[in-house]
Write an enzyme that holds these catalytic residues in place. Structure first.
Site, PDB file in Angstrom:
ATOM      1  N   LYS A  50       0.837  -1.333  -0.020  1.00  0.00           N
ATOM      2  CA  LYS A  50       0.046   0.040   0.185  1.00  0.00           C
ATOM      3  C   LYS A  50       0.809   1.329  -0.105  1.00  0.00           C
ATOM      4  O   LYS A  50       0.371   2.438  -0.454  1.00  0.00           O
ATOM      5  CB  LYS A  50      -0.925  -0.112   1.484  1.00  0.00           C
ATOM      6  CG  LYS A  50      -1.978  -1.056   1.463  1.00  0.00           C
ATOM      7  CD  LYS A  50      -2.536  -0.760   2.634  1.00  0.00           C
ATOM      8  CE  LYS A  50      -2.676  -1.981   3.315  1.00  0.00           C
ATOM      9  NZ  LYS A  50      -3.451  -1.866   4.792  1.00  0.00           N
ATOM     10  N   GLU A 106       7.605   2.384  -6.516  1.00  0.00           N
ATOM     11  CA  GLU A 106       7.637   2.173  -5.278  1.00  0.00           C
ATOM     12  C   GLU A 106       7.799   3.230  -4.176  1.00  0.00           C
ATOM     13  O   GLU A 106       8.282   4.346  -4.420  1.00  0.00           O
ATOM     14  CB  GLU A 106       9.059   1.073  -5.331  1.00  0.00           C
ATOM     15  CG  GLU A 106       8.714  -0.377  -5.074  1.00  0.00           C
ATOM     16  CD  GLU A 106       8.198  -0.688  -3.823  1.00  0.00           C
ATOM     17  OE1 GLU A 106       7.550  -0.124  -3.071  1.00  0.00           O
ATOM     18  OE2 GLU A 106       8.452  -2.038  -3.492  1.00  0.00           O
ATOM     19  N   ASP A 107       7.429   2.994  -2.662  1.00  0.00           N
ATOM     20  CA  ASP A 107       7.649   3.744  -1.812  1.00  0.00           C
ATOM     21  C   ASP A 107       8.988   3.878  -1.265  1.00  0.00           C
ATOM     22  O   ASP A 107       9.599   5.030  -1.284  1.00  0.00           O
ATOM     23  CB  ASP A 107       6.645   3.774  -0.682  1.00  0.00           C
ATOM     24  CG  ASP A 107       6.676   2.161  -0.406  1.00  0.00           C
ATOM     25  OD1 ASP A 107       7.555   1.200  -0.716  1.00  0.00           O
ATOM     26  OD2 ASP A 107       6.142   1.982   0.863  1.00  0.00           O
ATOM     27  N   ASP A 110      14.512  -0.580   0.649  1.00  0.00           N
ATOM     28  CA  ASP A 110      15.183  -0.914   2.021  1.00  0.00           C
ATOM     29  C   ASP A 110      16.207  -1.842   1.733  1.00  0.00           C
ATOM     30  O   ASP A 110      17.229  -1.682   1.184  1.00  0.00           O
ATOM     31  CB  ASP A 110      14.012  -1.157   3.206  1.00  0.00           C
ATOM     32  CG  ASP A 110      14.701  -1.241   4.584  1.00  0.00           C
ATOM     33  OD1 ASP A 110      15.702  -0.723   4.930  1.00  0.00           O
ATOM     34  OD2 ASP A 110      14.278  -2.116   5.172  1.00  0.00           O
ATOM     35  N   PHE A 159      14.024   5.044  10.284  1.00  0.00           N
ATOM     36  CA  PHE A 159      12.545   4.357  10.272  1.00  0.00           C
ATOM     37  C   PHE A 159      11.570   5.541   9.766  1.00  0.00           C
ATOM     38  O   PHE A 159      11.529   6.384  10.769  1.00  0.00           O
ATOM     39  CB  PHE A 159      11.825   3.557  11.205  1.00  0.00           C
ATOM     40  CG  PHE A 159      10.785   2.592  10.849  1.00  0.00           C
ATOM     41  CD1 PHE A 159      10.797   1.704   9.889  1.00  0.00           C
ATOM     42  CD2 PHE A 159       9.390   3.281  10.881  1.00  0.00           C
ATOM     43  CE1 PHE A 159       9.824   0.941   9.471  1.00  0.00           C
ATOM     44  CE2 PHE A 159       8.319   2.623  10.315  1.00  0.00           C
ATOM     45  CZ  PHE A 159       8.624   1.448   9.762  1.00  0.00           C
ATOM     46  N   VAL A 160      10.991   5.660   8.675  1.00  0.00           N
ATOM     47  CA  VAL A 160      10.297   7.012   8.411  1.00  0.00           C
ATOM     48  C   VAL A 160       8.758   6.410   8.080  1.00  0.00           C
ATOM     49  O   VAL A 160       8.653   5.602   7.728  1.00  0.00           O
ATOM     50  CB  VAL A 160      10.930   7.498   7.146  1.00  0.00           C
ATOM     51  CG1 VAL A 160      12.107   8.552   7.220  1.00  0.00           C
ATOM     52  CG2 VAL A 160      11.025   6.550   5.988  1.00  0.00           C
ATOM     53  N   ARG A 172       0.205   6.945   7.317  1.00  0.00           N
ATOM     54  CA  ARG A 172       0.199   6.950   5.930  1.00  0.00           C
ATOM     55  C   ARG A 172      -0.280   8.330   5.192  1.00  0.00           C
ATOM     56  O   ARG A 172       0.123   8.760   4.413  1.00  0.00           O
ATOM     57  CB  ARG A 172      -0.731   5.826   5.237  1.00  0.00           C
ATOM     58  CG  ARG A 172      -0.130   4.605   5.514  1.00  0.00           C
ATOM     59  CD  ARG A 172      -0.873   3.614   4.458  1.00  0.00           C
ATOM     60  NE  ARG A 172      -0.735   2.177   5.020  1.00  0.00           N
ATOM     61  CZ  ARG A 172       0.432   1.347   4.586  1.00  0.00           C
ATOM     62  NH1 ARG A 172       1.411   1.893   3.849  1.00  0.00           N
ATOM     63  NH2 ARG A 172       0.646   0.132   5.200  1.00  0.00           N
TER      64      ARG A 172
HETATM   65  P1  IMP Z   1      12.382  -4.336   1.265  1.00  0.00           P
HETATM   66  O1  IMP Z   1      12.096  -5.610   0.828  1.00  0.00           O
HETATM   67  O2  IMP Z   1      13.391  -4.373   2.812  1.00  0.00           O
HETATM   68  O3  IMP Z   1      13.072  -3.508   0.582  1.00  0.00           O
HETATM   69  O4  IMP Z   1      11.329  -3.683   2.069  1.00  0.00           O
HETATM   70  C1  IMP Z   1      10.533  -2.719   1.406  1.00  0.00           C
HETATM   71  C2  IMP Z   1       9.117  -2.483   2.426  1.00  0.00           C
HETATM   72  O5  IMP Z   1       9.480  -2.396   3.607  1.00  0.00           O
HETATM   73  C3  IMP Z   1       8.746  -1.071   1.817  1.00  0.00           C
HETATM   74  O6  IMP Z   1       7.896  -1.247   0.912  1.00  0.00           O
HETATM   75  C4  IMP Z   1       7.926  -0.693   3.171  1.00  0.00           C
HETATM   76  O7  IMP Z   1       6.529  -1.185   3.200  1.00  0.00           O
HETATM   77  C5  IMP Z   1       8.594  -1.346   4.189  1.00  0.00           C
HETATM   78  N1  IMP Z   1       9.675  -0.279   4.907  1.00  0.00           N
HETATM   79  C6  IMP Z   1      11.004  -0.364   4.810  1.00  0.00           C
HETATM   80  N2  IMP Z   1      11.510   0.760   5.214  1.00  0.00           N
HETATM   81  C7  IMP Z   1      10.484   1.318   5.838  1.00  0.00           C
HETATM   82  C8  IMP Z   1      10.490   2.657   6.733  1.00  0.00           C
HETATM   83  O8  IMP Z   1      11.569   3.490   6.988  1.00  0.00           O
HETATM   84  N3  IMP Z   1       9.157   3.159   6.787  1.00  0.00           N
HETATM   85  C9  IMP Z   1       8.032   2.618   6.515  1.00  0.00           C
HETATM   86  N4  IMP Z   1       8.138   1.251   5.827  1.00  0.00           N
HETATM   87  C10 IMP Z   1       9.380   1.012   5.457  1.00  0.00           C
HETATM   88 MG    MG Z   2       4.605  -1.169   5.444  1.00  0.00          MG
END
Ligand code: IMP
Ligand code: MG
Length: 182
Positions: A50, A106-107, A110, A159-160, A172
């Site tokens: 989301k 993508e948002d 990470d 963590f944002v 959100r």
């Molecule tokens: P990845 O697979 O570790 O790259 O995870 C990405 C997902 O983790 C994102 O789409 C977010 O939903 C969540 N995420 C990672 N870092 C943050 C953060 O700093 N704040 C909020 N959600 C995060």
């Molecule tokens: Mg999330």
């Protein structure tokens, strides 16, 4: 609700990391970037729910090439120490991807694990081309080697929350990006 009260909820918004004005400015450049790649050819903007819904809503209004919007929801299963895992698609794109120039919106990237699995899934369906645009990038946390084609902001390991990003499904709706206070 998971907070003690409304004050507790508010106090966890530690500080603004990226203001709405800064986001607005970068959105314009990101829209121009997309227009420049596709040069009038129709595209499919795919958002992974989301977290990217706010970014997608704003970004699509900065794009001038003909575009369709699609949503996809994915659940990832990763063990802590493993760099690969699996992603189950819980809601799929309606369009037949093979007929489109696809842009994944993508948002945040990470560890990169979720996105790398989503990329594999979409590539397997043979899009005409595939690009990735991300609002935020936390390169210091990367586990899987992966770069977006375009990233609006690079941030340190914080963590944002806000502008689509959540903590426990809250925040959100904040119009800016803030650091969350544990
Ligand atoms: P990845 O697979 O570790 O790259 O995870 C990405 C997902 O983790 C994102 O789409 C977010 O939903 C969540 N995420 C990672 N870092 C943050 C953060 O700093 N704040 C909020 N959600 C995060
Ligand atoms: Mg999330």
């Amino acid at each position: 609700m998971r907070f003690k009260n409304e004050d507790d909820y508010k106090q966890r918004i530690k500080r603004v990391v990226i203001s709405k004005a800064e986001i607005n400015q970068k959105l314009k450049s990101a829209g121009k970037y997309i227009d420049s790649i596709y040069d009038g050819r129709p595209i499919l903007l795919v958002s992974v729910l989301k977290g990217a819904f706010v970014f997608l809503a704003d970004l699509c209004r900065e794009v001038s090439v003909p575009c369709e919007i699609a949503f996809m929801a994915a659940k990832s299963y990763f063990e802590d120490t493993k760099s690969s895992g699996s992603v189950a698609v819980t809601m799929d794109i309606a369009q037949d991807v093979s007929g489109y120039h696809v842009v994944i919106v993508e948002d945040i990237i990470d560890t990169g694990r979720t996105l790398s699995e989503v990329i594999k899934l979409i590539k397997a369906r043979s899009p005409l081309s595939l690009h990735v645009v991300t609002l935020l990038d936390k390169p210091s946390r990367r586990v899987v080697e992966l770069d977006a084609d375009y990233s609006l902001f690079t941030i340190p390991d914080l963590f944002v929350i806000g502008y689509g990003l959540d903590f426990g499904e809250y925040y959100r709706n904040l119009p800016y990006i803030a650091e969350y206070a544990e």
